[in-house]
Design an enzyme around this catalytic site. Structure first.
Site, PDB file in Angstrom:
ATOM      1  N   SER A 136       8.415  66.872  42.340  1.00 41.22           N
ATOM      2  CA  SER A 136       6.999  67.186  42.452  1.00 41.22           C
ATOM      3  C   SER A 136       6.479  66.588  43.746  1.00 41.22           C
ATOM      4  CB  SER A 136       6.242  66.608  41.251  1.00 41.22           C
ATOM      5  OG  SER A 136       4.864  66.892  41.348  1.00 41.22           O
ATOM      6  N   LYS A 162       8.217  71.565  43.193  1.00 44.50           N
ATOM      7  CA  LYS A 162       6.869  71.795  42.667  1.00 44.50           C
ATOM      8  C   LYS A 162       5.879  71.369  43.740  1.00 44.50           C
ATOM      9  CE  LYS A 162       4.745  69.390  39.211  1.00 44.50           C
ATOM     10  NZ  LYS A 162       4.375  69.086  37.805  1.00 44.50           N
ATOM     11  N   LYS A 164       2.051  70.859  44.853  1.00 42.30           N
ATOM     12  CA  LYS A 164       0.663  70.711  44.420  1.00 42.30           C
ATOM     13  C   LYS A 164      -0.235  71.538  45.353  1.00 42.30           C
ATOM     14  CE  LYS A 164       1.270  67.504  41.160  1.00 42.30           C
ATOM     15  NZ  LYS A 164       0.839  67.659  39.753  1.00 42.30           N
ATOM     16  N   ASP A 189       1.517  73.994  41.481  1.00 47.45           N
ATOM     17  CA  ASP A 189       0.796  73.275  40.428  1.00 47.45           C
ATOM     18  C   ASP A 189      -0.635  73.062  40.884  1.00 47.45           C
ATOM     19  OD1 ASP A 189      -0.102  71.750  38.348  1.00 47.45           O
ATOM     20  OD2 ASP A 189       1.164  70.014  38.759  1.00 47.45           O
ATOM     21  N   GLU A 214       1.282  76.541  37.669  1.00 49.07           N
ATOM     22  CA  GLU A 214       0.989  75.632  36.555  1.00 49.07           C
ATOM     23  C   GLU A 214      -0.496  75.316  36.484  1.00 49.07           C
ATOM     24  OE1 GLU A 214       2.471  71.258  34.867  1.00 49.07           O
ATOM     25  OE2 GLU A 214       3.194  72.003  36.792  1.00 49.07           O
ATOM     26  N   ASP A 239      -0.072  73.205  31.014  1.00 51.43           N
ATOM     27  CA  ASP A 239       0.205  71.767  30.982  1.00 51.43           C
ATOM     28  C   ASP A 239      -0.924  71.094  30.231  1.00 51.43           C
ATOM     29  OD1 ASP A 239       0.535  69.058  31.539  1.00 51.43           O
ATOM     30  OD2 ASP A 239       0.527  69.266  33.704  1.00 51.43           O
ATOM     31  N   LYS A 263       4.961  67.380  28.198  1.00 56.31           N
ATOM     32  CA  LYS A 263       4.901  65.972  28.580  1.00 56.31           C
ATOM     33  C   LYS A 263       4.788  65.161  27.291  1.00 56.31           C
ATOM     34  CE  LYS A 263       2.901  66.590  33.178  1.00 56.31           C
ATOM     35  NZ  LYS A 263       1.668  66.514  33.994  1.00 56.31           N
ATOM     36  N   GLY A 291       6.328  65.223  34.441  1.00 55.65           N
ATOM     37  CA  GLY A 291       6.353  63.794  34.722  1.00 55.65           C
ATOM     38  C   GLY A 291       4.963  63.226  34.902  1.00 55.65           C
TER      39      GLY A 291
END
Length: 371
Positions: A136, A162, A164, A189, A214, A239, A263, A291
């Site tokens: 990530s 991933k 952001k 994400d 996400e 999520d 998660k 995570g």
């Protein structure tokens, strides 16, 4: 399994580098470590809260209050637990506060596996001896820094990037990565940074063949995500919207999601994670393990749950060195050259907590003994 002593520790560890999302930039990790002591064994769990209520309403302060004033008294009043599922059932009358609850349940799963002389992965019903892992990557002010990070982690073998994103740091960032690195496994994400007013912008992401986007919309939404998914070819992964089996069931029935990020802390523990996993497997919805910048103890629980068969997408359980100059376990969680983590086969979480390092990063401690 009968607790004779419970130890709560407020912990603070400094990240290797600042980690930026649409919520803000994080440089330190505040969390709570739980130790459940029986006569012969110690079970460890990590409460994956943070110091501020941005990802979740829970914080170190609220979780500490729940643990000290409600959850620990309930554990001592109950006394004996035959199975970790019993912890989940005991806490059911307490609404939400999932991260606080999950830390105790995780400790009891560690105890249960140790008592049964099996690895936590086997105790959970896991079937893998290796898990695939992704990485990530936070938002960078300079895209060249992001390029360097992606190149570095590709060289280390990570199987999924991933990225952001946030308004103003989205389509152009993903386009630049595709132009630089080609069709690498990649997802975006959004951490709830968009609304349905942004449909046209989000549809632009379809051209980049992303594995998923996400949580693009509100943290508590499953209605608007269903509307958005009808407009997108890219699968939506939920999520923050999924806190329980029931949330997952409703989101799947509404068509709000084609993938779910599990998660452990967010859904209240390993037992609920298993239930969501089983539901998704039945419905043909792949899952992966997200995570929360965990220390090695929380990371060990993530490794174990990811051995269940429907965790078919690389998760965020990167190696310890991704985040920490010094982790609190031995050995550290390490990523193999092929982008996998070898699942430990020793009893319990499979990694040994290091007491002197735990003490080093403890900022407050509460010891409660059976009265």
């Amino acid at each position: 399994m009968k607790a004779e002593k419970i130890v709560l520790r407020k912990m603070r560890m400094t990240l290797n580098a600042p980690f930026q999302t649409s919520f803000g930039t994080q440089t330190v990790r505040d969390f709570i470590l739980v130790e459940v002591h029986t006569k012969d064994l110690i079970g460890y769990g990590e409460c994956v809260v943070s110091g501020q209520p941005f990802y979740s309403e829970e914080t170190v302060g609220t979780a500490w209050h729940m643990m000290e004033d409600f959850l620990i008294p309930m554990i001592f009043e109950k006394g004996e637990f035959n199975h970790p599922d019993d912890v989940n059932e005991l806490f059911a009358p307490i609404r939400r506060n999932n991260m606080a609850k999950s830390a105790f349940e995780a400790a009891y799963w560690d105890l249960y596996a140790k008592q049964s002389n099996m690895s936590l992965a086997k105790a959970l019903g896991g079937t893998k001896d290796k898990i695939e892992v992704g990485i990530s990557l936070g938002i960078e002010a300079d895209i060249e820094d992001l390029y360097r990070n992606v190149e570095q982690y590709l060289e280390q073998g990570y199987r999924r990037m991933k990225i952001k994103i946030a308004p103003g740091k989205d389509v152009q960032v993903i386009r630049g990565l595709r132009e630089r690195f080609g069709n690498i496994p990649m997802m975006a994400d959004a951490n709830s940074a968009y609304t349905l007013d942004d449909v046209a912008l989000l549809k632009q992401l379809d051209e980049f063949n992303l594995m998923m986007i996400e949580q693009p919309l509100a943290h508590d939404d499953i209605i608007d995500h269903a509307s958005l998914q009808k407009e997108l070819n890219t699968p939506i992964c939920l999520d923050e919207s999924i806190h329980s089996y029931e949330d997952a069931r409703k989101a799947i029935e509404l068509g709000s999601t084609r993938i779910i990020n599990i998660k452990v802390g967010r859904v209240g523990g390993l037992s609920e994670s298993k239930r969501i996993h089983d539901l998704c497997q039945e419905k043909g919805i792949p899952v992966w393990c997200g995570g929360m910048l965990e220390s090695g103890i929380g990371r060990a629980h993530n490794v174990a749950i990811t051995t269940l068969p429907n965790f078919t997408l690389p998760g965020d359980t990167a190696g310890s060195s991704r985040y920490w100059k010094e982790d609190i376990i031995a050995p550290w969680v390490e990523v193999n050259a092929d982008g996998t983590i070898t699942v430990p086969d020793t009893p319990g979480i499979g990694y040994k907590p290091v007491p002197e390092l735990i003490e080093k990063y403890t900022t407050a401690i509460k010891v409660v003994t059976r009265g």
